[in-house]
Write an enzyme that holds these catalytic residues in place. Sequence first.
Site, mmCIF file in Angstrom:
data_model
loop_
_atom_site.group_PDB
_atom_site.id
_atom_site.type_symbol
_atom_site.label_atom_id
_atom_site.label_comp_id
_atom_site.label_asym_id
_atom_site.label_seq_id
_atom_site.Cartn_x
_atom_site.Cartn_y
_atom_site.Cartn_z
ATOM 1 N N SER A 175 27.204 29.233 93.833
ATOM 2 C CA SER A 175 26.537 30.052 92.686
ATOM 3 C C SER A 175 26.201 31.546 93.307
ATOM 4 O O SER A 175 27.059 32.291 93.937
ATOM 5 C CB SER A 175 25.545 29.285 91.940
ATOM 6 O OG SER A 175 25.400 29.810 90.625
ATOM 7 N N ASP A 274 33.076 24.410 84.582
ATOM 8 C CA ASP A 274 32.028 25.494 84.875
ATOM 9 C C ASP A 274 32.230 26.628 84.071
ATOM 10 O O ASP A 274 33.463 27.237 84.059
ATOM 11 C CB ASP A 274 32.151 25.756 86.263
ATOM 12 C CG ASP A 274 31.166 26.648 86.806
ATOM 13 O OD1 ASP A 274 30.417 27.109 86.208
ATOM 14 O OD2 ASP A 274 30.975 27.224 87.954
ATOM 15 N N HIS A 305 29.484 22.780 87.362
ATOM 16 C CA HIS A 305 28.794 23.703 88.287
ATOM 17 C C HIS A 305 28.036 23.166 89.096
ATOM 18 O O HIS A 305 27.021 22.358 88.757
ATOM 19 C CB HIS A 305 28.256 24.691 87.246
ATOM 20 C CG HIS A 305 27.439 25.903 88.164
ATOM 21 N ND1 HIS A 305 28.385 26.894 88.591
ATOM 22 C CD2 HIS A 305 26.410 26.366 88.505
ATOM 23 C CE1 HIS A 305 27.863 27.956 89.464
ATOM 24 N NE2 HIS A 305 26.538 27.574 89.133
#
Length: 331
Positions: A175, A274, A305
């Site tokens: 991320s 995601d 995610h």
Amino acid sequence: MDPLYFSHILHCCVYNFRPNLTGKMSLVAEAPGYLQAFSDGSVKRFSPETVPSSMQSTNGYKFKDVVIDPSKPITARLFLPESSASRLPVMVYFHGGGFCIGSTTWLGYHHFLGDFSVTSQCVVLSIDYRLAPENRLPIAYDDCYISLEWLSHQVIVDPWLELADLSRVFLSGDSAGGNIAHHVAIRAMKNKVSHVNIKGLLLIHPYFGSEKRTKKEMADGAAGDVEMNDMFWRLSIPEGSNRDYFGCNFEIHDLSAAEWRVFPATVVHVAGLDFLHERGVVYAEFLAKHGVKEVELVEAEGESHVFHVFRPESEATRLLQQQMSKFMNSH
């Protein structure tokens, strides 16, 4: 939509720009269970379960916490496979959390990275950089770049690093940490950290954005996700900037064609469920278009995610670790 971690936050966070007419401190941003930001600039964080520092061996690896820079502060967790007689590559890892939350001490990160050090037979240095909104970008980039300089000096004095092979250093993160890995790689290319040779990048569900919306962000039903996604950028980029800030939009760079050609080999991992999937695909396409010699896109179908953080012992996570190990072993 994934109920965990970033996607969970996207659904739960609220951001309130209403002025405080009473003069009292008010809540201006909240991620329930993770973060509260107040009008006076103070921030309260709620951490999930963490793993305290220990130098004892467990599950085939040992770990300890180290101080990168006490003045800021910047710390890290160092993982080392228990038994190895040969030189070990080094993976420097940057955790996710929208630049605002997260820590290498979180249970999910700890188990994922400790197990990965055994699976891949590598040294893992996982960085706890300073967080926004108190420390807005580019501070996270500065902190994580400094960790490479620390590594270059510490390798000759720390017995835990005596087998570390700095000619084979890899940058990774999930991320926001994937975003950081990209920017640290560019800075390292330009500044040349002594004795550190970055062989590759392993980005997991990287967090990027721009003022221009993607098709997924303009689709019906995406408004809530987009609004909360934008909130994290408002919290993390410099005040007065927009989503075309260089840290958000990877297309805003002054690299020459020659520099792109020597950009490290990169594998981009995306997850099928995601919300950031499209951004990851576009990023990989951008690198290939600009002449990066080796770019690989790997999709985990049906996964959410940063699933590896919430399910570090799942089959999908084990597969991810194997894929990452294969990439490192081939470079």
